[in-house]
Design an enzyme around this catalytic site. Structure first.
Site, PDB file in Angstrom:
ATOM      1  N   GLY A  13       0.756  -0.892   0.432  1.00 37.27           N
ATOM      2  CA  GLY A  13      -0.214  -0.164   0.323  1.00 37.27           C
ATOM      3  C   GLY A  13       1.086   1.608  -0.496  1.00 37.27           C
ATOM      4  O   GLY A  13       2.171   1.209   0.548  1.00 37.27           O
ATOM      5  N   GLN A  26       3.033   9.843   1.938  1.00 36.57           N
ATOM      6  CA  GLN A  26       4.163   9.380   1.890  1.00 36.57           C
ATOM      7  C   GLN A  26       4.578  10.005   0.718  1.00 36.57           C
ATOM      8  O   GLN A  26       5.913   9.634   0.509  1.00 36.57           O
ATOM      9  CB  GLN A  26       3.756   7.264   2.267  1.00 36.57           C
ATOM     10  CG  GLN A  26       3.765   7.339   3.257  1.00 36.57           C
ATOM     11  CD  GLN A  26       3.209   5.790   2.901  1.00 36.57           C
ATOM     12  OE1 GLN A  26       1.826   5.193   2.618  1.00 36.57           O
ATOM     13  NE2 GLN A  26       4.140   4.939   3.895  1.00 36.57           N
ATOM     14  N   CYS A  64       5.493  -0.359   8.462  1.00 33.09           N
ATOM     15  CA  CYS A  64       5.429   1.378   6.810  1.00 33.09           C
ATOM     16  C   CYS A  64       6.703   0.886   6.279  1.00 33.09           C
ATOM     17  O   CYS A  64       7.544   1.202   6.874  1.00 33.09           O
ATOM     18  CB  CYS A  64       5.096   2.023   8.232  1.00 33.09           C
ATOM     19  SG  CYS A  64       4.651   3.770   6.871  1.00 33.09           S
ATOM     20  N   LEU A  65       6.652   1.657   4.729  1.00 31.53           N
ATOM     21  CA  LEU A  65       7.510   1.925   3.527  1.00 31.53           C
ATOM     22  C   LEU A  65       8.519   3.132   5.028  1.00 31.53           C
ATOM     23  O   LEU A  65       9.533   3.141   3.903  1.00 31.53           O
ATOM     24  CB  LEU A  65       7.017   2.497   2.439  1.00 31.53           C
ATOM     25  CG  LEU A  65       6.704   0.762   2.112  1.00 31.53           C
ATOM     26  CD1 LEU A  65       5.748   1.503   0.453  1.00 31.53           C
ATOM     27  CD2 LEU A  65       8.195  -0.043   1.807  1.00 31.53           C
ATOM     28  N   HIS A  76      -4.335   1.252   7.769  1.00 31.96           N
ATOM     29  CA  HIS A  76      -3.064   1.839   7.870  1.00 31.96           C
ATOM     30  C   HIS A  76      -3.040   3.075   6.619  1.00 31.96           C
ATOM     31  O   HIS A  76      -2.673   4.385   7.971  1.00 31.96           O
ATOM     32  CB  HIS A  76      -1.870   0.604   7.423  1.00 31.96           C
ATOM     33  CG  HIS A  76      -0.217   0.804   7.614  1.00 31.96           C
ATOM     34  ND1 HIS A  76       0.405   0.537   8.612  1.00 31.96           N
ATOM     35  CD2 HIS A  76       0.061   1.963   6.494  1.00 31.96           C
ATOM     36  CE1 HIS A  76       2.187   0.889   7.751  1.00 31.96           C
ATOM     37  NE2 HIS A  76       1.678   1.884   6.853  1.00 31.96           N
ATOM     38  N   GLU A  77      -3.223   2.850   5.691  1.00 32.48           N
ATOM     39  CA  GLU A  77      -3.198   4.171   4.620  1.00 32.48           C
ATOM     40  C   GLU A  77      -4.136   5.483   5.323  1.00 32.48           C
ATOM     41  O   GLU A  77      -3.980   6.492   5.057  1.00 32.48           O
ATOM     42  CB  GLU A  77      -3.896   3.944   3.117  1.00 32.48           C
ATOM     43  CG  GLU A  77      -3.187   1.905   2.211  1.00 32.48           C
ATOM     44  CD  GLU A  77      -1.129   3.004   2.667  1.00 32.48           C
ATOM     45  OE1 GLU A  77      -1.086   3.607   3.014  1.00 32.48           O
ATOM     46  OE2 GLU A  77      -1.132   1.543   3.213  1.00 32.48           O
ATOM     47  N   HIS A  90      -2.397   7.576   7.457  1.00 31.97           N
ATOM     48  CA  HIS A  90      -1.691   8.137   7.291  1.00 31.97           C
ATOM     49  C   HIS A  90      -1.892   9.413   6.575  1.00 31.97           C
ATOM     50  O   HIS A  90      -1.742  10.225   6.475  1.00 31.97           O
ATOM     51  CB  HIS A  90      -1.184   7.631   5.192  1.00 31.97           C
ATOM     52  CG  HIS A  90       0.544   6.496   6.291  1.00 31.97           C
ATOM     53  ND1 HIS A  90       0.935   7.453   6.785  1.00 31.97           N
ATOM     54  CD2 HIS A  90       0.410   4.773   5.951  1.00 31.97           C
ATOM     55  CE1 HIS A  90       2.449   5.567   6.412  1.00 31.97           C
ATOM     56  NE2 HIS A  90       1.551   5.305   6.248  1.00 31.97           N
TER      57      HIS A  90
END
Ligand code: GNR
Ligand code: NI
Length: 169
Positions: free
Chosen positions: A45, A50, A92-93, A134-135, A138
């Site tokens: 995702g 981000q 998480c990236l 999670h997204e 963000h």
């Protein structure tokens, strides 16, 4: 085009994203870049936040590009329902190398617009439900680390601070 992924500690990750009011060619280009960046990472995702764009857009693909039907694009997403609870490991990236257990609803329904501007509803459970939430976090300026408490959170924040000081973050 690949876009750099912001890392935890960057203030832009904590801004609240604003709704998209029209799907312009610029938005379509952003979406293509986000998909390419998510696959290259690789991740399941990616939120516009981000890549430093404060708009309510995210992409999710649990297959990481292997299944063309698995890619979902959500513009102006909203939760329809959230049920049950699951505690699972999350990463998480924007915080590469770190994972922690996070409690989240286990089944969710979410709706938003797809890249053509058509309304779409998606149901998810397990990892898919987790990825959607999670997204969504963000887009509200929250990284999973912000949801942790106690020594787990302290440890991660301390390690990131140390990496930052060493120029390795
Ligand atoms: O690639 C990712 N994996 C992942 C694993 C467990 C829970 C959430 C995620 S999302 C993450 C990609 C990312 O950082 N998206 O914002
Ligand atoms: Ni993330």
């Amino acid at each position: 085009m690949l876009r750099p992924i912001l890392k935890y500690g960057d203030p832009l990750l904590h801004q609240t994203a604003q709704p998209v009011d029209a799907i312009t060619p610029e938005i379509t280009r952003l979406l293509d870049d986000m998909i390419e960046t998510m696959y290259a990472a690789p991740g399941i995702g990616l939120a516009a936040t981000q890549v430093g764009v404060p708009l309510r857009i995210f992409v999710v693909d649990l297959s990481v590009g292997r299944d063309p039907d698995a890619l979902m694009t959500l513009i102006n997403p909203e939760f329809v329902s959230r049920e049950d609870m699951q505690i699972e490991e999350e990463g998480c990236l924007s915080a590469p190398g770190f994972t922690a257990s996070v409690a989240r609803p286990g089944r969710i329904v979410i709706r938003g617009l797809d890249r053509a501007g058509e309304p779409r509803t998606h149901e998810g459970e397990g990892l898919l439900a987790r990825a959607f939430q999670h997204e969504m976090d963000h887009l509200d300026g929250t990284v999973f680390i912000d949801r942790l408490r106690g020594i787990k959170r302290d440890m991660i924040v301390r390690k990131i601070r140390k990496l930052t000081r060493a120029g390795k973050w």
